[in-house]
Design a protein around this motif. Structure first.
Motif, PDB file in Angstrom:
ATOM      1  N   TYR A   4       0.802  -1.223   0.000  1.00 48.73           N
ATOM      2  CA  TYR A   4       0.000   0.000   0.000  1.00 48.73           C
ATOM      3  C   TYR A   4       0.832   1.268   0.000  1.00 48.73           C
ATOM      4  CZ  TYR A   4       0.796  -0.475   5.072  1.00 48.73           C
ATOM      5  OH  TYR A   4       1.362  -0.621   6.303  1.00 48.73           O
ATOM      6  N   ALA A 126       1.604  -7.175   5.281  1.00 49.81           N
ATOM      7  CA  ALA A 126       1.193  -5.924   4.649  1.00 49.81           C
ATOM      8  C   ALA A 126       2.376  -4.972   4.680  1.00 49.81           C
ATOM      9  CB  ALA A 126       0.006  -5.309   5.390  1.00 49.81           C
TER      10      ALA A 126
ATOM     11  N   LEU B 125       3.381 -10.253  11.754  1.00 47.24           N
ATOM     12  CA  LEU B 125       3.137  -8.817  11.624  1.00 47.24           C
ATOM     13  C   LEU B 125       4.342  -8.168  10.976  1.00 47.24           C
ATOM     14  CD1 LEU B 125       1.697  -8.202  15.207  1.00 47.24           C
ATOM     15  CD2 LEU B 125       0.380  -8.213  13.084  1.00 47.24           C
ATOM     16  N   ALA B 126       4.092  -7.214  10.064  1.00 47.83           N
ATOM     17  CA  ALA B 126       5.186  -6.457   9.449  1.00 47.83           C
ATOM     18  C   ALA B 126       5.035  -4.998   9.845  1.00 47.83           C
ATOM     19  CB  ALA B 126       5.143  -6.616   7.936  1.00 47.83           C
TER      20      ALA B 126
ATOM     21  N   ILE C   2      -3.952  -4.333  13.085  1.00 48.36           N
ATOM     22  CA  ILE C   2      -3.318  -3.340  13.941  1.00 48.36           C
ATOM     23  C   ILE C   2      -3.111  -2.082  13.100  1.00 48.36           C
ATOM     24  CG2 ILE C   2      -1.234  -2.753  15.237  1.00 48.36           C
ATOM     25  CD1 ILE C   2      -0.823  -5.629  15.857  1.00 48.36           C
ATOM     26  N   LEU C 125      -3.217  -8.352   9.876  1.00 51.49           N
ATOM     27  CA  LEU C 125      -2.562  -7.336   9.053  1.00 51.49           C
ATOM     28  C   LEU C 125      -2.210  -6.141   9.919  1.00 51.49           C
ATOM     29  CD1 LEU C 125      -5.031  -7.457   6.024  1.00 51.49           C
ATOM     30  CD2 LEU C 125      -2.703  -8.357   6.044  1.00 51.49           C
ATOM     31  N   ALA C 126      -1.032  -5.552   9.686  1.00 53.66           N
ATOM     32  CA  ALA C 126      -0.623  -4.345  10.407  1.00 53.66           C
ATOM     33  C   ALA C 126      -0.466  -3.224   9.384  1.00 53.66           C
ATOM     34  CB  ALA C 126       0.682  -4.583  11.152  1.00 53.66           C
ATOM     35  N   PHE C 127      -1.108  -2.092   9.628  1.00 56.01           N
ATOM     36  CA  PHE C 127      -1.073  -0.968   8.691  1.00 56.01           C
ATOM     37  C   PHE C 127      -0.465   0.273   9.326  1.00 56.01           C
ATOM     38  CE2 PHE C 127      -4.585  -3.424   6.840  1.00 56.01           C
ATOM     39  CZ  PHE C 127      -4.146  -3.482   5.548  1.00 56.01           C
TER      40      PHE C 127
END
Lengths: 128, 128, 128
Positions: A4, A126, B125-126, C2, C125-127
């Motif tokens: 993203y 992500a 998690l990234a 997250i 997913l972590a954003f």
């Protein structure tokens, strides 16, 4: 994997991970959304973020010296090796971008398809 | 967990999560790559991003007041409690950074090893 | 999921994904931490990052034209549809922010609760 962001470093990581995963026989699905969609536009050249943008060329030369593929080569190689690369349909509409301007072999998908793939994947990441 | 950014906030999160996970008896593996690799260099002091960089000291004081560990203390404590901290070998070569300049107890690994760990992990998690 | 960033694009993604996931009958838990916590403050208006901040209004108009909900509408709709939205207690203390200033229906949780949810989730997913 979900991408993203449009910066060079954020776009390279999923490419390198995809290459490794394909070599290990894993199935690879990458969904490009929001600014990440730029990473699928064949004519765009991703840069490093902030003031590092001016060092993008330097990093690219250093990677070439170590025989690491360029971003464009990685993308083409991953698609050839069977990675499924998806452009987010909502982002495409919002940006007004067309599939013709993207790399060959790109598919278009929505959030529901992405969630289906993510639910079945053993690794979800992500980047952005 | 994968860490791919060098800013204070992005580096603190995996430390806090790791601390919680270790306390709950979970196995913790963290892979540092691209700019995230800076987070393993013992002499570097991570800052907040953009114009917030000037507030890094203020935030650190506020955290100290609430008895929250500093970034360096978190890193050392997590390693002592058994977290496996990996530096990405490709990023190390590209940046020209050495294991000697990193925290004690850091391991070196490649993408294949990272994917192996991620495939078996219950939470991936990234951050960056 | 997250969320750890306060920019418009980073905040919209989990909202859109949550909406899709709820429509598909999935359970949705979102944990807001660090700068992401701003996304729960009802009076704040998230902007795009860097020089793109000036285009936030333009993007919002384009989304409205395509009948895409606004950030505030998404948040309220997701909560109504049953999404569990958690504010990180440590971040709240550090920023000095209160639950009263957040959207109605927000819950407060710590890292242990977040890890419990993540361990049981099929997609993490972590954003940011």
């Amino acid at each position: 994997m979900i991408v993203y962001d449009n910066h060079f470093d954020k776009l390279m990581m999923p490419m390198i991970i995809a290459q490794g995963a394909l070599a290990m026989g894993m199935e690879v699905n990458i969904f490009y959304t929001f600014f990440g969609l730029q990473g699928l536009m064949e004519k765009r050249k991703p840069k490093l973020p902030g003031m590092f943008r001016f060092f993008t060329g330097m990093i690219q030369k250093r990677m070439a010296k170590q025989k690491i593929m360029s971003y464009h080569e990685f993308m083409r190689s991953n698609i050839e090796m069977g990675a499924n690369i998806y452009a987010c349909n909502m982002s495409m509409e919002m940006m007004g971008w067309k599939k013709e301007d993207m790399f060959d072999g790109i598919k278009v998908a929505g959030v529901a398809k992405m969630l289906d793939m993510a639910s079945e994947a053993s690794v979800n990441l992500a980047f952005g």
